[in-house]
Design a protein around this motif. Structure first.
Motif, PDB file in Angstrom:
ATOM      1  N   ILE A  50      37.638  39.767  28.792  1.00 22.05           N
ATOM      2  CA  ILE A  50      38.192  40.422  29.987  1.00 22.05           C
ATOM      3  C   ILE A  50      37.404  40.009  31.220  1.00 22.05           C
ATOM      4  O   ILE A  50      37.974  39.740  32.287  1.00 22.05           O
ATOM      5  CB  ILE A  50      38.188  41.949  29.805  1.00 22.05           C
ATOM      6  CG1 ILE A  50      39.196  42.356  28.722  1.00 22.05           C
ATOM      7  CG2 ILE A  50      38.521  42.652  31.125  1.00 22.05           C
ATOM      8  CD1 ILE A  50      39.149  43.818  28.352  1.00 22.05           C
ATOM      9  N   MET A  51      36.091  39.940  31.084  1.00 23.41           N
ATOM     10  CA  MET A  51      35.248  39.516  32.211  1.00 23.41           C
ATOM     11  C   MET A  51      35.493  38.049  32.556  1.00 23.41           C
ATOM     12  O   MET A  51      35.573  37.682  33.738  1.00 23.41           O
ATOM     13  CB  MET A  51      33.774  39.751  31.870  1.00 23.41           C
ATOM     14  CG  MET A  51      33.420  41.207  31.562  1.00 23.41           C
ATOM     15  SD  MET A  51      33.907  42.353  32.882  1.00 23.41           S
ATOM     16  CE  MET A  51      32.805  41.805  34.180  1.00 23.41           C
ATOM     17  N   LYS A  52      35.635  37.205  31.526  1.00 23.13           N
ATOM     18  CA  LYS A  52      35.903  35.782  31.770  1.00 23.13           C
ATOM     19  C   LYS A  52      37.253  35.585  32.453  1.00 23.13           C
ATOM     20  O   LYS A  52      37.423  34.683  33.280  1.00 23.13           O
ATOM     21  CB  LYS A  52      35.875  35.015  30.450  1.00 23.13           C
ATOM     22  CG  LYS A  52      34.505  34.901  29.815  1.00 23.13           C
ATOM     23  CD  LYS A  52      34.598  34.170  28.478  1.00 23.13           C
ATOM     24  CE  LYS A  52      33.243  34.107  27.779  1.00 23.13           C
ATOM     25  NZ  LYS A  52      33.341  33.455  26.439  1.00 23.13           N
ATOM     26  N   ALA A  53      38.219  36.440  32.094  1.00 23.52           N
ATOM     27  CA  ALA A  53      39.569  36.303  32.649  1.00 23.52           C
ATOM     28  C   ALA A  53      39.584  36.475  34.160  1.00 23.52           C
ATOM     29  O   ALA A  53      40.444  35.922  34.849  1.00 23.52           O
ATOM     30  CB  ALA A  53      40.506  37.308  31.988  1.00 23.52           C
ATOM     31  N   LYS A  54      38.653  37.242  34.682  1.00 22.67           N
ATOM     32  CA  LYS A  54      38.603  37.478  36.125  1.00 22.67           C
ATOM     33  C   LYS A  54      38.287  36.217  36.905  1.00 22.67           C
ATOM     34  O   LYS A  54      38.556  36.133  38.110  1.00 22.67           O
ATOM     35  CB  LYS A  54      37.575  38.567  36.438  1.00 22.67           C
ATOM     36  CG  LYS A  54      37.948  39.934  35.886  1.00 22.67           C
ATOM     37  CD  LYS A  54      36.916  40.982  36.245  1.00 22.67           C
ATOM     38  CE  LYS A  54      37.314  42.356  35.712  1.00 22.67           C
ATOM     39  NZ  LYS A  54      36.343  43.403  36.060  1.00 22.67           N
ATOM     40  N   LEU A  72      48.949  39.453  33.855  1.00 24.54           N
ATOM     41  CA  LEU A  72      48.484  38.079  33.682  1.00 24.54           C
ATOM     42  C   LEU A  72      47.001  38.043  33.316  1.00 24.54           C
ATOM     43  O   LEU A  72      46.579  37.198  32.516  1.00 24.54           O
ATOM     44  CB  LEU A  72      48.742  37.277  34.956  1.00 24.54           C
ATOM     45  CG  LEU A  72      50.222  36.955  35.219  1.00 24.54           C
ATOM     46  CD1 LEU A  72      50.402  36.348  36.598  1.00 24.54           C
ATOM     47  CD2 LEU A  72      50.771  36.009  34.152  1.00 24.54           C
ATOM     48  N   ARG A  73      46.209  38.940  33.873  1.00 23.02           N
ATOM     49  CA  ARG A  73      44.788  38.992  33.505  1.00 23.02           C
ATOM     50  C   ARG A  73      44.628  39.355  32.027  1.00 23.02           C
ATOM     51  O   ARG A  73      43.722  38.873  31.346  1.00 23.02           O
ATOM     52  CB  ARG A  73      44.049  39.995  34.384  1.00 23.02           C
ATOM     53  CG  ARG A  73      43.904  39.578  35.830  1.00 23.02           C
ATOM     54  CD  ARG A  73      43.070  38.326  36.002  1.00 23.02           C
ATOM     55  NE  ARG A  73      43.078  37.858  37.392  1.00 23.02           N
ATOM     56  CZ  ARG A  73      42.578  36.698  37.782  1.00 23.02           C
ATOM     57  NH1 ARG A  73      42.028  35.867  36.906  1.00 23.02           N
ATOM     58  NH2 ARG A  73      42.627  36.330  39.052  1.00 23.02           N
ATOM     59  N   ALA A 101      46.789  38.485  29.691  1.00 22.59           N
ATOM     60  CA  ALA A 101      47.104  37.249  28.987  1.00 22.59           C
ATOM     61  C   ALA A 101      45.929  36.271  29.024  1.00 22.59           C
ATOM     62  O   ALA A 101      45.618  35.608  28.035  1.00 22.59           O
ATOM     63  CB  ALA A 101      48.349  36.604  29.598  1.00 22.59           C
ATOM     64  N   LEU A 102      45.261  36.205  30.161  1.00 25.73           N
ATOM     65  CA  LEU A 102      44.089  35.327  30.287  1.00 25.73           C
ATOM     66  C   LEU A 102      42.952  35.809  29.394  1.00 25.73           C
ATOM     67  O   LEU A 102      42.239  35.011  28.780  1.00 25.73           O
ATOM     68  CB  LEU A 102      43.638  35.268  31.745  1.00 25.73           C
ATOM     69  CG  LEU A 102      44.615  34.599  32.718  1.00 25.73           C
ATOM     70  CD1 LEU A 102      44.155  34.799  34.155  1.00 25.73           C
ATOM     71  CD2 LEU A 102      44.765  33.112  32.411  1.00 25.73           C
ATOM     72  N   ALA A 103      42.803  37.129  29.282  1.00 26.79           N
ATOM     73  CA  ALA A 103      41.762  37.682  28.416  1.00 26.79           C
ATOM     74  C   ALA A 103      42.072  37.440  26.947  1.00 26.79           C
ATOM     75  O   ALA A 103      41.167  37.363  26.110  1.00 26.79           O
ATOM     76  CB  ALA A 103      41.606  39.174  28.685  1.00 26.79           C
ATOM     77  N   MET A 104      43.365  37.305  26.607  1.00 25.39           N
ATOM     78  CA  MET A 104      43.754  37.014  25.227  1.00 25.39           C
ATOM     79  C   MET A 104      43.497  35.562  24.853  1.00 25.39           C
ATOM     80  O   MET A 104      43.472  35.215  23.671  1.00 25.39           O
ATOM     81  CB  MET A 104      45.234  37.348  25.018  1.00 25.39           C
ATOM     82  CG  MET A 104      45.555  38.828  25.038  1.00 25.39           C
ATOM     83  SD  MET A 104      47.332  39.161  24.967  1.00 25.39           S
ATOM     84  CE  MET A 104      47.737  38.537  23.311  1.00 25.39           C
ATOM     85  N   GLY A 105      43.335  34.698  25.878  1.00 23.35           N
ATOM     86  CA  GLY A 105      43.029  33.312  25.580  1.00 23.35           C
ATOM     87  C   GLY A 105      43.787  32.270  26.365  1.00 23.35           C
ATOM     88  O   GLY A 105      43.553  31.076  26.187  1.00 23.35           O
ATOM     89  N   CYS A 106      44.702  32.691  27.235  1.00 25.37           N
ATOM     90  CA  CYS A 106      45.403  31.712  28.072  1.00 25.37           C
ATOM     91  C   CYS A 106      44.413  31.072  29.045  1.00 25.37           C
ATOM     92  O   CYS A 106      43.432  31.691  29.451  1.00 25.37           O
ATOM     93  CB  CYS A 106      46.533  32.386  28.854  1.00 25.37           C
ATOM     94  SG  CYS A 106      47.875  32.987  27.818  1.00 25.37           S
ATOM     95  N   ASP A 107      44.682  29.819  29.405  1.00 24.34           N
ATOM     96  CA  ASP A 107      43.747  29.061  30.250  1.00 24.34           C
ATOM     97  C   ASP A 107      43.916  29.363  31.726  1.00 24.34           C
ATOM     98  O   ASP A 107      42.939  29.429  32.474  1.00 24.34           O
ATOM     99  CB  ASP A 107      43.933  27.570  30.003  1.00 24.34           C
ATOM    100  CG  ASP A 107      43.631  27.201  28.559  1.00 24.34           C
ATOM    101  OD1 ASP A 107      42.460  27.274  28.166  1.00 24.34           O
ATOM    102  OD2 ASP A 107      44.581  26.857  27.824  1.00 24.34           O
ATOM    103  N   ARG A 108      45.151  29.526  32.174  1.00 31.05           N
ATOM    104  CA  ARG A 108      45.427  29.856  33.562  1.00 31.05           C
ATOM    105  C   ARG A 108      46.786  30.531  33.637  1.00 31.05           C
ATOM    106  O   ARG A 108      47.469  30.672  32.612  1.00 31.05           O
ATOM    107  CB  ARG A 108      45.357  28.621  34.471  1.00 31.05           C
ATOM    108  CG  ARG A 108      46.259  27.479  34.067  1.00 31.05           C
ATOM    109  CD  ARG A 108      45.995  26.234  34.912  1.00 31.05           C
ATOM    110  NE  ARG A 108      46.820  25.116  34.479  1.00 31.05           N
ATOM    111  CZ  ARG A 108      48.046  24.859  34.950  1.00 31.05           C
ATOM    112  NH1 ARG A 108      48.574  25.645  35.880  1.00 31.05           N
ATOM    113  NH2 ARG A 108      48.723  23.824  34.508  1.00 31.05           N
ATOM    114  N   ALA A 109      47.169  30.946  34.837  1.00 33.34           N
ATOM    115  CA  ALA A 109      48.400  31.725  34.964  1.00 33.34           C
ATOM    116  C   ALA A 109      49.141  31.362  36.239  1.00 33.34           C
ATOM    117  O   ALA A 109      48.559  30.851  37.203  1.00 33.34           O
ATOM    118  CB  ALA A 109      48.086  33.219  34.940  1.00 33.34           C
ATOM    119  N   VAL A 110      50.438  31.648  36.227  1.00 36.37           N
ATOM    120  CA  VAL A 110      51.295  31.471  37.399  1.00 36.37           C
ATOM    121  C   VAL A 110      52.029  32.785  37.629  1.00 36.37           C
ATOM    122  O   VAL A 110      52.700  33.307  36.729  1.00 36.37           O
ATOM    123  CB  VAL A 110      52.317  30.336  37.207  1.00 36.37           C
ATOM    124  CG1 VAL A 110      53.253  30.261  38.415  1.00 36.37           C
ATOM    125  CG2 VAL A 110      51.609  29.005  36.985  1.00 36.37           C
TER     126      VAL A 110
END
Length: 228
Positions: free
Chosen positions: A169-173, A42-43, A45-54
């Protein structure tokens, strides 16, 4: 062991992010079902540009041995009921079980239209629907979904997923990941099919080299029995 995203699901993530970049979507939410290691996926996916995750958490094996497509689709149905998306993009199949059933089952449970094996998704028509070019055994066909919501499963030729950059990647965290326990979602996770045995097919017989067409035809007639 570092977990990697299913390749077809990675294509679905890329397409979702592209739809947001083209202003056809407002928010992209990545969803994964499985053990705690899914957090790594999921991280990504978030690093690729997704806004949030479940993250729907379960320790059941997700390669068909324990958690099978119908139960998976029902878990996704619960997430969809909670999130209320206009479009669900999924990989056409997992590369462990290769079942290819979860997307169509989810569409059936929701009563939504579906387009499977998508090779191109066009949401630029401005009428609130989609035009999807889908892979078939004989080529491609184009189907129109006049109105959303809908489920689309993504095939290999749809796009080429981007690499996540170090800043992203850093933003995804820092992006939000909600965790739901699959056992608390009111879904029967019991496997409906039992895998009795997994085995390799018998090895093929060693081939031979023939010296002439006449010898080939003779062997096809007398040994293989494929010619009269």
């Amino acid at each position: 062991v570092k977990m990697s995203m299913n390749p077809f699901c990675e294509i679905a993530v890329e397409e979702a992010v592209r739809l947001k970049e083209s202003k056809a979507a407002d928010e992209v939410v990545a969803v994964s079902i499985g053990p705690k290691q899914c957090g790594e996926t999921l991280r990504t996916a978030l690093a690729m540009g997704c806004d949030r995750a479940v993250h729907v958490s379960t320790d059941l094996r997700t390669d068909y041995m324990q958690l099978q497509p119908l139960a998976t689709a029902r878990l996704f149905e619960k997430v969809v009921e909670s999130e209320q998306p206009d479009l669900v993009l999924m990989g056409k199949q997992g590369i462990d079980s290769d079942a290819g059933q979860t997307g169509p089952m989810l569409a059936a449970l929701l009563g939504w239209p579906q387009a499977t094996f998508a090779a191109k998704v066009d949401a630029t028509g401005g009428d609130g629907g989609l035009v999807v070019e889908r892979e078939t055994d004989s080529g491609t066909e184009t189907v129109t979904i006049p109105k959303l919501p809908a489920v689309v499963t993504c095939d290999l030729r749809l796009n080429e997923p981007r690499y996540a950059t170090l800043p992203n990647i850093m933003k995804a965290k820092k992006k939000k990941v909600d965790v739901m326990d699959a056992a608390d979602m009111g879904v029967d996770l019991t496997a409906t099919n039992e895998v009795l045995e997994v085995y390799e097919p018998p090895p093929r017989k060693e081939g031979i080299i023939v010296e002439s067409v006449d010898e080939l035809v003779d062997k096809l007639k007398s040994e293989a029995g494929v010619l009269q």
